[in-house]
Design a protein around this motif. Structure first.
Motif, PDB file in Angstrom:
ATOM      1  N   SER A 279     -70.848 -18.218 -13.011  1.00  0.00           N
ATOM      2  CA  SER A 279     -71.733 -18.590 -11.908  1.00  0.00           C
ATOM      3  C   SER A 279     -71.552 -20.052 -11.525  1.00  0.00           C
ATOM      4  CB  SER A 279     -73.192 -18.322 -12.295  1.00  0.00           C
ATOM      5  OG  SER A 279     -74.077 -18.750 -11.288  1.00  0.00           O
ATOM      6  N   ARG A 283     -70.118 -20.717  -7.706  1.00  0.00           N
ATOM      7  CA  ARG A 283     -71.009 -21.410  -6.777  1.00  0.00           C
ATOM      8  C   ARG A 283     -70.534 -22.835  -6.510  1.00  0.00           C
ATOM      9  NH1 ARG A 283     -75.782 -22.458  -8.600  1.00  0.00           N
ATOM     10  NH2 ARG A 283     -75.473 -21.893 -10.785  1.00  0.00           N
ATOM     11  N   GLY A 287     -69.997 -22.419  -2.694  1.00  0.00           N
ATOM     12  CA  GLY A 287     -71.386 -22.654  -2.330  1.00  0.00           C
ATOM     13  C   GLY A 287     -72.314 -21.617  -2.943  1.00  0.00           C
ATOM     14  N   ASP A 288     -73.602 -21.921  -2.941  1.00  0.00           N
ATOM     15  CA  ASP A 288     -74.581 -21.050  -3.603  1.00  0.00           C
ATOM     16  C   ASP A 288     -74.686 -19.675  -2.952  1.00  0.00           C
ATOM     17  OD1 ASP A 288     -75.225 -22.889  -5.549  1.00  0.00           O
ATOM     18  OD2 ASP A 288     -76.930 -23.725  -4.458  1.00  0.00           O
ATOM     19  N   GLY A 291     -71.471 -17.700  -3.172  1.00  0.00           N
ATOM     20  CA  GLY A 291     -71.213 -17.535  -4.594  1.00  0.00           C
ATOM     21  C   GLY A 291     -72.070 -16.446  -5.203  1.00  0.00           C
ATOM     22  N   PHE A 292     -73.363 -16.435  -4.860  1.00  0.00           N
ATOM     23  CA  PHE A 292     -74.241 -15.391  -5.385  1.00  0.00           C
ATOM     24  C   PHE A 292     -73.819 -14.017  -4.865  1.00  0.00           C
ATOM     25  CE2 PHE A 292     -77.573 -18.772  -6.160  1.00  0.00           C
ATOM     26  CZ  PHE A 292     -77.593 -18.589  -7.537  1.00  0.00           C
TER      27      PHE A 292
END
Length: 409
Positions: A279, A283, A287-288, A291-292
């Motif tokens: 993770s 990410r 980026g968050d 990435g998620f």
């Protein structure tokens, strides 16, 4: 009457005592201790990707680089980006005997020459967020192509940078979007117990995770499928430059950063890294948000095939995690919708009943509602529907009772 003779130490002797005390203070032990940040940093460096450590001043970024240098046995070269001119990275023009024939080469600085002579090393670009835009522009070729002036740095040179957030950096600048997109961004924080134990004389040390050669082929295939599966379904994620200038200085998705994500997923898979480490890496690259989404897509890649479940519902093994179980049940109903017949419809109800018995019954409610709309007039209602209805009703009654009890307290 005896006389007391006092011994007065010379200044050099006093300094020698101070040096001895400092030597004792520097003598510390190290221990192997799981640390997601260190493992993510080490994997990204092993994957030959530039890494940018973000953190407040005094948080231990430089110390982490010193540990990494020792662990990988790479000589550490530190360059303070903010105190250099653009020419220190782009090279200084050197006029030869006949520029019209020989051209004008761009001479590299001494630290780059030393790295090239060593053939390997860890280049640490410190205080990156205090480097002005002109210096950031000059760093583009260094970070991506490992070129300093006319000098090509060896492949065994790894690059790690560190930066303070603009709010805490001295005369800080926002990182330019082209430079930021070249890095894997890791946000560095301290762990209270690690700091306390370290101040007591024992610090954790970085170790390169063991890469399993037997997993190399499958790791590469898995990483490529994971990223391509997501981007095939979400084409708008291939390139998404943030609207706000402040967000462009961090991780954001582009073909370049997705290529880095493929590499990092492969390395993390070959190293059997934890989901937490994966993770941080994913990410920190795209980026968050994206990435998620990739992490969720990876979770779903390991889910059982709905067609296999429908073929033998009695032998089905559903995931324990609630979100993954919900995804499997939704996929089963979607498969029946694509090719509806009575046997598949009955098998789906059996799977929903199994899910209600072995987990949270509410996970089956929405798929059951959708599955019920697929019934043909000549299909009798299966026994599994009655079982499912009973289990869900009991569950909801328990929820209502708990809510009423909570309201009376």
């Amino acid at each position: 009457m005896s006389e007391t003779v006092s011994t007065v130490l010379a200044p050099a002797d006093r300094l020698g005592d101070a040096t001895e005390l400092l030597t004792l203070l520097r003598q510390v032990n190290s221990e192997t201790r799981p640390n997601d940040q260190l493992e993510a940093l080490t994997l990204a460096v092993a994957a030959d990707l530039p890494v940018l450590l973000w953190g407040e001043p005094g948080i231990g970024k430089t110390a982490a680089l010193a540990q990494l240098s020792d662990a990988l046995q790479l000589p550490l070269t530190t360059v303070i980006a903010s105190v250099h001119e653009p020419s220190d990275f782009a090279g200084l023009p050197v006029v030869g005997d006949d520029p019209a024939i020989q051209g004008v080469p761009m001479a590299p600085p001494d630290w780059a020459v030393r790295l090239a002579d060593a053939g390997r090393g860890l280049l640490f670009l410190d205080e990156l967020s205090t480097a002005p835009p002109s210096v950031q522009a000059a760093l583009l070729r260094l970070v991506l192509e490992r070129r300093v002036g006319s000098l090509q740095l060896p492949r065994e040179v790894r690059i790690v940078a560190a930066a303070n957030p603009p709010s805490s950096a001295a005369d800080g600048w926002e990182l330019s979007a082209p430079l930021a997109n070249r890095f894997v961004h890791l946000h560095w924080t301290h762990e209270h117990d690690v700091v306390v134990r370290g101040l007591g004389g024992t610090w954790p040390h970085a170790t390169l995770p063991q890469l399993d050669r037997d997993k190399f082929d499958s790791a590469v295939d898995f990483a490529r499928r994971a990223v391509c599966t997501l981007l095939s379904a979400r084409p708008n994620l291939v390139h998404r430059l943030p609207d706000q200038q402040t967000n462009r200085g961090g991780a954001w998705p582009s073909p370049r950063s997705w290529d880095a994500a493929v590499r990092l997923v492969a390395f993390a898979t070959a190293a059997s890294s934890s989901p937490e480490v994966l993770s941080l890496l994913v990410r920190g690259t795209v980026g968050d948000g994206p990435g998620f989404e990739l992490l969720a897509s990876i979770d779903r890649m390991d889910l059982p095939d709905p067609e296999t479940l429908l073929a033998d519902p009695a032998a089905a093994r559903l995931p324990e995690r609630g979100d993954l179980r919900q995804a499997v049940l939704d996929a089963v109903v979607a498969a029946v919708r694509r090719r509806p017949d009575r046997a598949r419809w009955d098998a789906a109800w059996e799977l929903l009943a199994t899910a209600a018995r072995t987990g949270a019954p509410d996970h089956a409610v929405v798929p059951a509602t959708t599955l019920a709309t697929l019934r043909r007039d000549d299909w009798p209602i299966p026994v599994a529907i009655e079982e499912l209805t009973s289990v869900v009703s009991v569950s909801r009654a328990a929820d209502h009772a708990e809510a009423r009890a909570g309201g009376r307290q």
